[in-house]
Write an enzyme that holds these catalytic residues in place. Structure first.
Site, mmCIF file in Angstrom:
data_model
loop_
_atom_site.group_PDB
_atom_site.id
_atom_site.type_symbol
_atom_site.label_atom_id
_atom_site.label_comp_id
_atom_site.label_asym_id
_atom_site.label_seq_id
_atom_site.Cartn_x
_atom_site.Cartn_y
_atom_site.Cartn_z
ATOM 1 N N GLN A 1 27.488 46.027 41.298
ATOM 2 C CA GLN A 1 27.640 45.529 42.510
ATOM 3 C C GLN A 1 28.644 46.399 43.361
ATOM 4 O O GLN A 1 28.446 46.447 44.445
ATOM 5 C CB GLN A 1 27.891 44.120 42.744
ATOM 6 N N GLY A 2 29.808 46.425 42.613
ATOM 7 C CA GLY A 2 30.882 47.572 43.117
ATOM 8 C C GLY A 2 31.931 46.598 44.467
ATOM 9 O O GLY A 2 32.770 47.662 44.601
ATOM 10 N N ASP A 3 31.878 45.491 44.613
ATOM 11 C CA ASP A 3 32.642 44.949 45.403
ATOM 12 C C ASP A 3 32.866 43.640 45.661
ATOM 13 O O ASP A 3 32.801 42.689 46.326
ATOM 14 C CB ASP A 3 32.455 45.627 47.161
ATOM 15 N N PHE A 4 33.303 42.958 44.240
ATOM 16 C CA PHE A 4 33.546 41.630 44.223
ATOM 17 C C PHE A 4 34.865 41.162 44.711
ATOM 18 O O PHE A 4 35.759 40.916 44.257
ATOM 19 C CB PHE A 4 33.639 41.134 42.509
ATOM 20 N N ASN A 5 34.840 41.110 46.236
ATOM 21 C CA ASN A 5 36.159 40.762 46.845
ATOM 22 C C ASN A 5 35.992 39.501 47.472
ATOM 23 O O ASN A 5 34.708 38.896 47.496
ATOM 24 C CB ASN A 5 36.568 41.856 47.699
#
Length: 360
Positions: free
Chosen positions: A223-227
């Protein structure tokens, strides 16, 4: 020219981030979806433009306008939109695309938002209610759930079938964690900053200790962007907060499972009052779904440092051309001092805290 520099040059010269007015956004909603707005306002974003929409029919949506560079790759955005639907079908709370009046999930529009006429991909997505995870107490249980959800998302994505899934390889994508050495070409943005030497050290450590381990990492789609802005939470019947939504799949790429874990840990560190305590709970949640192998475990510390390097450096670079971007300013202030403090802790000390915490 080096691909990273090409990207940043294009973003600067073409004013890639859209800047449409509320009136222009309302016109798009009417012409593409036959929706009339009751309320509309902008939402935080990095390089796209997002609008919250309440239509006169009482439904809530998010109007997402991709930047002009990403809009040149509609296949990538098609796969991202498909991935959201695939995750939703498999029990992961994500948005879904809303078709236009002609049945399309995205539409390419040539418009002027202040930089001359350019083409932008427009999508309407379902709205997910909830608070950003940074707005609630970040308890050990919520951190555990974050790690668990990150692992679940990547496990589901690994089973996704799409004829154009190879578009996610994105070998030159600057936010892909394996592309950390590309930072060397833009470290000049930190001239005079104490973090520049730290980043140089991390890049060398990455080359010598992480890159050789890649044959032992398990591959997946990240997913690349667990912020914090991409994780939504709501209270359950007991008053404890649970993840109720995951948004923004613009950073999806073919990578490794441990990359997603490192990204999640780094971003949770930024919003926690005691950053070093984050790793154990997130790791415990992750390993409840997907235990790390020896190589992944050994590289986790450096990979978290690597993500800090990417965020600090690229945010500083973007601020050169977007000095008024509140999202970027916020991240710059938050991340830099935490990165500095974290970089002073040695690997053995951090691993002792994280791995012990993961056993609790």
């Amino acid at each position: 020219m080096f691909p990273l520099l090409v990207l940043f040059q294009n973003m600067s010269e073409n004013c890639s981030k859209p800047n449409f007015s509320l009136a222009q956004a309302s016109d798009m909603l009417k012409s593409l979806y036959d929706l009339t707005t009751s309320q509309i306002h902008t939402l935080p974003s990095y390089d796209d433009q997002n609008f919250y929409v309440l239509s006169t029919n009482g439904n809530e949506y998010v109007l997402k306008i991709s930047n002009s560079e990403d809009s040149k790759n509609p296949t990538l955005i098609e796969v991202q939109t498909f991935a959201m639907s695939f995750l939703l079908e498999n029990g992961i709370p994500t948005q879904k695309g809303i078709p236009t009046t002609t049945g399309q999930l995205m539409s390419l529009r040539e418009l002027d938002c202040g930089y001359g006429r350019q083409k932008y991909l427009v999508r309407l997505l379902s709205y997910l209610p909830g608070k950003n995870i940074s707005k609630v107490p970040l308890t050990p249980q919520l951190l555990y759930e974050t790690g668990k959800m990150a692992a679940k998302v990547d496990k589901v994505l690994q089973n996704m079938k799409h004829p154009s899934v190879s578009v996610l390889d994105r070998d030159n994508f600057v936010w892909k964690l394996s592309n950390l050495p590309a930072l060397e070409k833009v470290l000049y943005v930190l001239d005079g900053d104490r973090l520049q030497e730290v980043m140089k050290s991390v890049i060398e450590l990455f080359k010598s200790s992480v890159a050789p381990q890649y044959p032992y990492f398990r591959k997946c789609i990240n997913q690349g962007d667990f912020n914090d802005l991409n994780l939504l939470v709501q209270p359950d019947t007991n008053g404890c907060y649970k993840i109720c939504g995951i948004i923004d799949f613009g950073d999806m790429n073919s990578g490794f499972y441990v990359h997603e874990l490192a990204i999640a840990i780094m971003h949770m560190m930024v919003i926690h009052p005691n950053p070093i305590d984050v790793g154990g709970a997130v790791l415990a949640g992750w390993e409840s779904e997907l235990p790390l192998n020896e190589a992944e475990r050994d590289c986790l510390y450096v990979l978290v440092l690597a993500r800090f390097c990417q965020v600090v450096c690229y945010v500083c670079h973007s601020l050169l051309t977007q000095p008024e971007n509140e999202y970027l300013i916020m991240w710059s202030k938050k991340v830099s001092h935490i990165f500095w403090d974290f970089s002073k802790l040695n690997k053995e000390h951090v691993e002792k805290i994280w791995f012990h915490g993961a056993k609790i």
